[in-house]
Design a protein around this motif. Structure first.
Motif, PDB file in Angstrom:
ATOM      1  N   ASP A   2       6.288   1.321 -26.407  1.00 19.81           N
ATOM      2  CA  ASP A   2       5.725   0.677 -27.587  1.00 19.81           C
ATOM      3  C   ASP A   2       6.040   1.544 -28.792  1.00 19.81           C
ATOM      4  OD1 ASP A   2       4.571  -1.346 -26.092  1.00 19.81           O
ATOM      5  OD2 ASP A   2       2.516  -0.604 -26.316  1.00 19.81           O
ATOM      6  N   ILE A   3       6.100   0.896 -29.933  1.00 13.88           N
ATOM      7  CA  ILE A   3       6.206   1.626 -31.198  1.00 13.88           C
ATOM      8  C   ILE A   3       4.795   1.742 -31.762  1.00 13.88           C
ATOM      9  CG2 ILE A   3       7.172   1.656 -33.518  1.00 13.88           C
ATOM     10  CD1 ILE A   3       9.233   2.028 -31.224  1.00 13.88           C
ATOM     11  N   ASP A   4       4.322   2.952 -31.877  1.00  7.77           N
ATOM     12  CA  ASP A   4       2.966   3.222 -32.358  1.00  7.77           C
ATOM     13  C   ASP A   4       3.043   3.772 -33.772  1.00  7.77           C
ATOM     14  OD1 ASP A   4       0.256   3.685 -32.579  1.00  7.77           O
ATOM     15  OD2 ASP A   4       0.197   5.291 -31.082  1.00  7.77           O
ATOM     16  N   HIS A   5       2.463   3.040 -34.707  1.00  8.97           N
ATOM     17  CA  HIS A   5       2.370   3.530 -36.084  1.00  8.97           C
ATOM     18  C   HIS A   5       1.234   4.547 -36.140  1.00  8.97           C
ATOM     19  CE1 HIS A   5       4.440  -0.323 -36.616  1.00  8.97           C
ATOM     20  NE2 HIS A   5       5.032   0.289 -37.618  1.00  8.97           N
ATOM     21  N   ILE A   6       1.558   5.737 -36.585  1.00 11.91           N
ATOM     22  CA  ILE A   6       0.563   6.809 -36.676  1.00 11.91           C
ATOM     23  C   ILE A   6       0.575   7.360 -38.089  1.00 11.91           C
ATOM     24  CG2 ILE A   6      -0.075   9.096 -35.845  1.00 11.91           C
ATOM     25  CD1 ILE A   6       1.002   8.382 -33.132  1.00 11.91           C
ATOM     26  N   PRO A   7      -0.476   7.139 -38.898  1.00 12.98           N
ATOM     27  CA  PRO A   7      -1.656   6.346 -38.578  1.00 12.98           C
ATOM     28  C   PRO A   7      -1.313   4.859 -38.527  1.00 12.98           C
ATOM     29  CG  PRO A   7      -1.765   6.994 -40.873  1.00 12.98           C
ATOM     30  CD  PRO A   7      -0.532   7.641 -40.279  1.00 12.98           C
ATOM     31  N   ASP A  64      -9.154   6.667 -42.003  1.00 13.46           N
ATOM     32  CA  ASP A  64      -7.762   7.120 -41.915  1.00 13.46           C
ATOM     33  C   ASP A  64      -7.059   7.046 -43.267  1.00 13.46           C
ATOM     34  OD1 ASP A  64      -8.105   7.660 -39.245  1.00 13.46           O
ATOM     35  OD2 ASP A  64      -6.864   5.987 -38.526  1.00 13.46           O
ATOM     36  N   ALA A  65      -7.311   5.992 -44.030  1.00 12.99           N
ATOM     37  CA  ALA A  65      -6.684   5.836 -45.348  1.00 12.99           C
ATOM     38  C   ALA A  65      -7.144   6.929 -46.319  1.00 12.99           C
ATOM     39  CB  ALA A  65      -6.985   4.459 -45.926  1.00 12.99           C
ATOM     40  N   ALA A  66      -8.334   7.461 -46.118  1.00 16.05           N
ATOM     41  CA  ALA A  66      -8.879   8.484 -47.015  1.00 16.05           C
ATOM     42  C   ALA A  66      -8.174   9.833 -46.851  1.00 16.05           C
ATOM     43  CB  ALA A  66     -10.376   8.646 -46.781  1.00 16.05           C
ATOM     44  N   ASP A  67      -7.606  10.101 -45.675  1.00 11.30           N
ATOM     45  CA  ASP A  67      -6.905  11.362 -45.426  1.00 11.30           C
ATOM     46  C   ASP A  67      -5.820  11.101 -44.387  1.00 11.30           C
ATOM     47  OD1 ASP A  67      -5.989  13.921 -44.736  1.00 11.30           O
ATOM     48  OD2 ASP A  67      -7.984  14.811 -44.921  1.00 11.30           O
ATOM     49  N   LEU A  68      -4.642  10.742 -44.848  1.00 11.81           N
ATOM     50  CA  LEU A  68      -3.564  10.344 -43.950  1.00 11.81           C
ATOM     51  C   LEU A  68      -3.102  11.480 -43.036  1.00 11.81           C
ATOM     52  CD1 LEU A  68      -1.434   8.084 -46.311  1.00 11.81           C
ATOM     53  CD2 LEU A  68      -3.105   7.374 -44.577  1.00 11.81           C
ATOM     54  N   ARG A  69      -3.072  12.694 -43.549  1.00  8.15           N
ATOM     55  CA  ARG A  69      -2.651  13.835 -42.718  1.00  8.15           C
ATOM     56  C   ARG A  69      -3.636  14.030 -41.567  1.00  8.15           C
ATOM     57  NH1 ARG A  69       0.562  18.229 -42.630  1.00  8.15           N
ATOM     58  NH2 ARG A  69       1.404  17.919 -44.701  1.00  8.15           N
ATOM     59  N   LEU A  70      -4.903  14.007 -41.868  1.00  8.52           N
ATOM     60  CA  LEU A  70      -5.925  14.138 -40.830  1.00  8.52           C
ATOM     61  C   LEU A  70      -5.834  12.970 -39.845  1.00  8.52           C
ATOM     62  CD1 LEU A  70      -8.383  15.747 -39.828  1.00  8.52           C
ATOM     63  CD2 LEU A  70      -9.790  14.289 -41.294  1.00  8.52           C
ATOM     64  N   ALA A  71      -5.544  11.776 -40.358  1.00 11.35           N
ATOM     65  CA  ALA A  71      -5.408  10.601 -39.501  1.00 11.35           C
ATOM     66  C   ALA A  71      -4.239  10.752 -38.536  1.00 11.35           C
ATOM     67  CB  ALA A  71      -5.246   9.340 -40.345  1.00 11.35           C
ATOM     68  N   VAL A  72      -3.110  11.294 -39.012  1.00 13.19           N
ATOM     69  CA  VAL A  72      -1.970  11.519 -38.124  1.00 13.19           C
ATOM     70  C   VAL A  72      -2.386  12.444 -36.985  1.00 13.19           C
ATOM     71  CG1 VAL A  72       0.314  12.594 -37.923  1.00 13.19           C
ATOM     72  CG2 VAL A  72      -0.167  11.052 -39.827  1.00 13.19           C
ATOM     73  N   ASP A  73      -3.053  13.532 -37.317  1.00 12.38           N
ATOM     74  CA  ASP A  73      -3.467  14.472 -36.272  1.00 12.38           C
ATOM     75  C   ASP A  73      -4.476  13.848 -35.311  1.00 12.38           C
ATOM     76  OD1 ASP A  73      -1.815  16.666 -36.805  1.00 12.38           O
ATOM     77  OD2 ASP A  73      -3.166  17.400 -38.366  1.00 12.38           O
ATOM     78  N   ASN A  75      -5.005  10.570 -34.646  1.00  6.82           N
ATOM     79  CA  ASN A  75      -4.342   9.522 -33.859  1.00  6.82           C
ATOM     80  C   ASN A  75      -3.400  10.148 -32.835  1.00  6.82           C
ATOM     81  OD1 ASN A  75      -3.854   6.904 -36.420  1.00  6.82           O
ATOM     82  ND2 ASN A  75      -5.723   7.837 -35.656  1.00  6.82           N
ATOM     83  N   PHE A  76      -2.683  11.187 -33.234  1.00  6.64           N
ATOM     84  CA  PHE A  76      -1.735  11.838 -32.334  1.00  6.64           C
ATOM     85  C   PHE A  76      -2.458  12.558 -31.203  1.00  6.64           C
ATOM     86  CE2 PHE A  76       1.587  14.616 -30.837  1.00  6.64           C
ATOM     87  CZ  PHE A  76       2.709  13.790 -30.896  1.00  6.64           C
ATOM     88  N   ASP A  77      -3.570  13.225 -31.526  1.00  2.00           N
ATOM     89  CA  ASP A  77      -4.345  13.912 -30.491  1.00  2.00           C
ATOM     90  C   ASP A  77      -4.807  12.934 -29.416  1.00  2.00           C
ATOM     91  OD1 ASP A  77      -4.064  16.408 -31.656  1.00  2.00           O
ATOM     92  OD2 ASP A  77      -6.032  16.364 -32.631  1.00  2.00           O
ATOM     93  N   ALA A  78      -5.153  11.724 -29.817  1.00  2.00           N
ATOM     94  CA  ALA A  78      -5.619  10.723 -28.858  1.00  2.00           C
ATOM     95  C   ALA A  78      -4.524  10.359 -27.856  1.00  2.00           C
ATOM     96  CB  ALA A  78      -6.108   9.476 -29.598  1.00  2.00           C
ATOM     97  N   VAL A  79      -3.304  10.140 -28.321  1.00  2.00           N
ATOM     98  CA  VAL A  79      -2.223   9.772 -27.395  1.00  2.00           C
ATOM     99  C   VAL A  79      -1.658  10.991 -26.672  1.00  2.00           C
ATOM    100  CG1 VAL A  79      -1.630   7.647 -28.607  1.00  2.00           C
ATOM    101  CG2 VAL A  79      -0.387   9.736 -29.139  1.00  2.00           C
ATOM    102  N   LYS A  80      -1.855  12.165 -27.249  1.00  2.00           N
ATOM    103  CA  LYS A  80      -1.360  13.384 -26.613  1.00  2.00           C
ATOM    104  C   LYS A  80      -1.931  13.535 -25.208  1.00  2.00           C
ATOM    105  CE  LYS A  80      -1.202  18.414 -27.139  1.00  2.00           C
ATOM    106  NZ  LYS A  80      -1.466  19.557 -28.044  1.00  2.00           N
ATOM    107  N   ASP A  92       7.342  19.527 -26.441  1.00  2.00           N
ATOM    108  CA  ASP A  92       7.946  18.260 -26.863  1.00  2.00           C
ATOM    109  C   ASP A  92       6.951  17.417 -27.660  1.00  2.00           C
ATOM    110  OD1 ASP A  92      10.383  18.847 -25.651  1.00  2.00           O
ATOM    111  OD2 ASP A  92       9.817  17.853 -23.774  1.00  2.00           O
ATOM    112  N   ILE A  93       5.712  17.423 -27.210  1.00  2.00           N
ATOM    113  CA  ILE A  93       4.666  16.665 -27.900  1.00  2.00           C
ATOM    114  C   ILE A  93       4.452  17.230 -29.302  1.00  2.00           C
ATOM    115  CG2 ILE A  93       2.194  16.115 -27.895  1.00  2.00           C
ATOM    116  CD1 ILE A  93       2.412  16.036 -24.773  1.00  2.00           C
ATOM    117  N   GLU A  94       4.359  18.541 -29.403  1.00  2.00           N
ATOM    118  CA  GLU A  94       4.110  19.150 -30.706  1.00  2.00           C
ATOM    119  C   GLU A  94       5.316  19.033 -31.633  1.00  2.00           C
ATOM    120  OE1 GLU A  94       1.207  19.870 -31.968  1.00  2.00           O
ATOM    121  OE2 GLU A  94       0.330  19.294 -30.053  1.00  2.00           O
ATOM    122  N   THR A  95       6.509  18.979 -31.077  1.00  2.00           N
ATOM    123  CA  THR A  95       7.694  18.706 -31.899  1.00  2.00           C
ATOM    124  C   THR A  95       7.607  17.300 -32.481  1.00  2.00           C
ATOM    125  OG1 THR A  95       9.081  20.247 -30.666  1.00  2.00           O
ATOM    126  CG2 THR A  95      10.222  18.492 -31.863  1.00  2.00           C
TER     127      THR A  95
END
Length: 111
Positions: A2-7, A64-73, A75-80, A92-95
C-alpha cells in the motif's frame, strides 16, 4: 503493498486549508498528489497505521495538521512496530523515516 501518506493526506489538506486558504481546490489537489508517502505491506498499513480507514478522526487530522513533523514521527512510529514484526531492519526503517522528513522539507511542508 500500500502507499501510505505520512502524515495522512487529510491532515495535509487541513494544513493547507488553515494556512493557505487562498489556494483553490485544483492547486490543492495537485499539491496533495505530490505529498510524501511510503510503500508498506498492506497488512502493516491496515493493522498498525494511526490513520487507516476509520481511525483518522477529525481530532487526529487537526492534531497532525498542527505539527506536521511530529505527525510524521507519530504516524511512522505506529507502522514501525509492524515493519519490525515482519523482520525489516531498524536501520532500513530509520532510513525511510529520514527520507520522509527530507521529502517534507524539500516540498516546504516544514523545515
Amino acid at each position: 503493498m500500500d502507499i501510505d501518506h505520512i502524515p495522512s493526506r487529510k491532515a495535509l489538506e487541513v494544513y493547507i486549508h488553515l494556512n493557505f486558504p487562498e489556494i483553490d481546490w485544483h492547486e490543492r489537489r495537485m499539491i496533495l498528489k505530490r505529498a510524501p508517502s511510503i510503500a508498506i505491506p498492506s497488512e502493516v498499513h491496515r493493522k498498525f497505521s494511526e490513520t487507516y480507514g476509520g481511525r483518522n478522526h477529525l481530532s487526529k487530522k487537526m492534531k497532525d495538521a498542527a505539527d506536521l513533523r511530529l505527525a510524521v514521527d507519530s504516524n511512522f512510529d505506529a507502522v514501525k512496530a509492524g515493519l519490525l514484526e515482519l523482520g525489516v531492519g531498524e536501520s532500513d526503517i530509520e532510513t525511510a523515516r529520514s527520507n520522509l522528513h527530507e521529502l517534507h522539507t524539500e516540498q516546504g511542508w516544514y523545515q
